[in-house]
Write a protein that holds these residues in place. Sequence first.
Motif, PDB file in Angstrom:
ATOM      1  N   LYS A 149      27.024  32.018  38.431  1.00 25.68           N
ATOM      2  CA  LYS A 149      26.932  31.833  39.716  1.00 25.68           C
ATOM      3  C   LYS A 149      26.820  30.589  40.877  1.00 25.68           C
ATOM      4  O   LYS A 149      25.645  30.212  40.314  1.00 25.68           O
ATOM      5  CB  LYS A 149      26.040  33.097  40.569  1.00 25.68           C
ATOM      6  N   VAL A 150      27.347  30.332  41.581  1.00 27.30           N
ATOM      7  CA  VAL A 150      27.271  28.855  42.135  1.00 27.30           C
ATOM      8  C   VAL A 150      27.559  29.298  43.424  1.00 27.30           C
ATOM      9  O   VAL A 150      28.664  29.676  44.123  1.00 27.30           O
ATOM     10  CB  VAL A 150      28.503  27.763  41.614  1.00 27.30           C
ATOM     11  N   THR A 151      26.744  28.836  44.297  1.00 27.33           N
ATOM     12  CA  THR A 151      26.711  28.874  45.812  1.00 27.33           C
ATOM     13  C   THR A 151      26.568  27.271  46.247  1.00 27.33           C
ATOM     14  O   THR A 151      25.859  26.488  46.057  1.00 27.33           O
ATOM     15  CB  THR A 151      25.682  29.382  46.542  1.00 27.33           C
ATOM     16  N   SER A 152      27.819  26.910  47.259  1.00 22.87           N
ATOM     17  CA  SER A 152      27.516  25.368  47.916  1.00 22.87           C
ATOM     18  C   SER A 152      28.140  25.772  49.193  1.00 22.87           C
ATOM     19  O   SER A 152      29.381  26.036  49.344  1.00 22.87           O
ATOM     20  CB  SER A 152      28.828  24.600  46.888  1.00 22.87           C
ATOM     21  N   ARG A 153      27.264  25.362  50.079  1.00 26.87           N
ATOM     22  CA  ARG A 153      27.429  25.659  51.486  1.00 26.87           C
ATOM     23  C   ARG A 153      27.153  24.246  52.206  1.00 26.87           C
ATOM     24  O   ARG A 153      25.973  23.939  52.200  1.00 26.87           O
ATOM     25  CB  ARG A 153      26.904  26.789  52.015  1.00 26.87           C
ATOM     26  N   ASP A 154      27.932  23.645  53.130  1.00 28.18           N
ATOM     27  CA  ASP A 154      27.518  22.393  53.960  1.00 28.18           C
ATOM     28  C   ASP A 154      26.759  22.865  55.200  1.00 28.18           C
ATOM     29  O   ASP A 154      27.207  23.905  55.534  1.00 28.18           O
ATOM     30  CB  ASP A 154      28.769  21.757  54.244  1.00 28.18           C
TER      31      ASP A 154
END
Length: 336
Positions: A149-154
Amino acid sequence: MSTIHVGIIGVGRIGHVHYLNLSQMPNVSIDYMCDLLADDSWADKYPAGGRFVTDYHEILADPAIDAVLICVPTDLHPQVIIDAAEAGKHIFCEKPVGFDNDQILAAYHAVKKAGVYFQTGFNRRQEKNFRRIVEARDAGQLGKPEVLKVTSRDPEPPSYDYVKRSGGLFKDMMIHDFDIVRFISGEEVRTVRAMGAALVDPHVGELGDVDTAIVTLEFASGMLGVIDNSRRAAYGYDQRIELFGSKGVAVCGNNHESETVVATADGVRRDLPLHFFLERYKEAYRLETEKFFDVVANGGEIECTFEDGIKAVRLAEAALESLNNGGAAVEVKPIE
């Protein structure tokens, strides 16, 4: 090679980051900085910048230059790569390697023909906590990997002008995640399914892009993966990875200015995540260029190759195709 002579092509936000890092490396000399806005007044802003030029061909024509860093907008990458390779310069190129497939492959073959070193600038591979997940995987501590699982939020969306030229969320933002899932898993992705919407700003949808997306992945081994992206996280830069296996799980959370947690009768508090990528990946940016120059000086293997750059683009292309076909499963195409 005692001193590596370098030219930086493109001095925007990322070019500036690389300048700061290179100027602190004792074995690197920044002989040129190229930008359309460059002039002699830049000497005050960039005291270690050497000569300031507006045409990168001046850098390539100098036989003293060993390597170039390409930090121009993505649509310009392939031609600059071709010109640099034909001039015999080693190349560090920021992600992604390009947008147009024919142009990317032309650049790829030019690099292969020239026999120069080429590194794709996926800095997150150098993040120490991410690398610790890989170490746990390689040591067998997690058993057989089953879910990634990868979460990437600016923290906030980019400008509309940036969105128009970015290539879209999959090729601009999630491109980092497409590379990191290959790095963390040590596997290739077989199929991709994508969903996306303009939930943060409807105008982004009018520009033909999405600002929120979820992509599911099926790896060659059968392992499953999921990436979620958002252009806006009100609490700061959100970067998390979890690799779950038959014997355990490795989890990397956000970095904070302070790791201190204060607990009182009123609640538990800690600092918000670091605000953006320049803070979170500051050390990773330095390490990636240090490793590149080490190979240029001493030989060896580039860790993040041109092939890695193209494979990330292939994943982005598959995600966009899936999105445009209602989330259908799309097989990831090979480099050629």
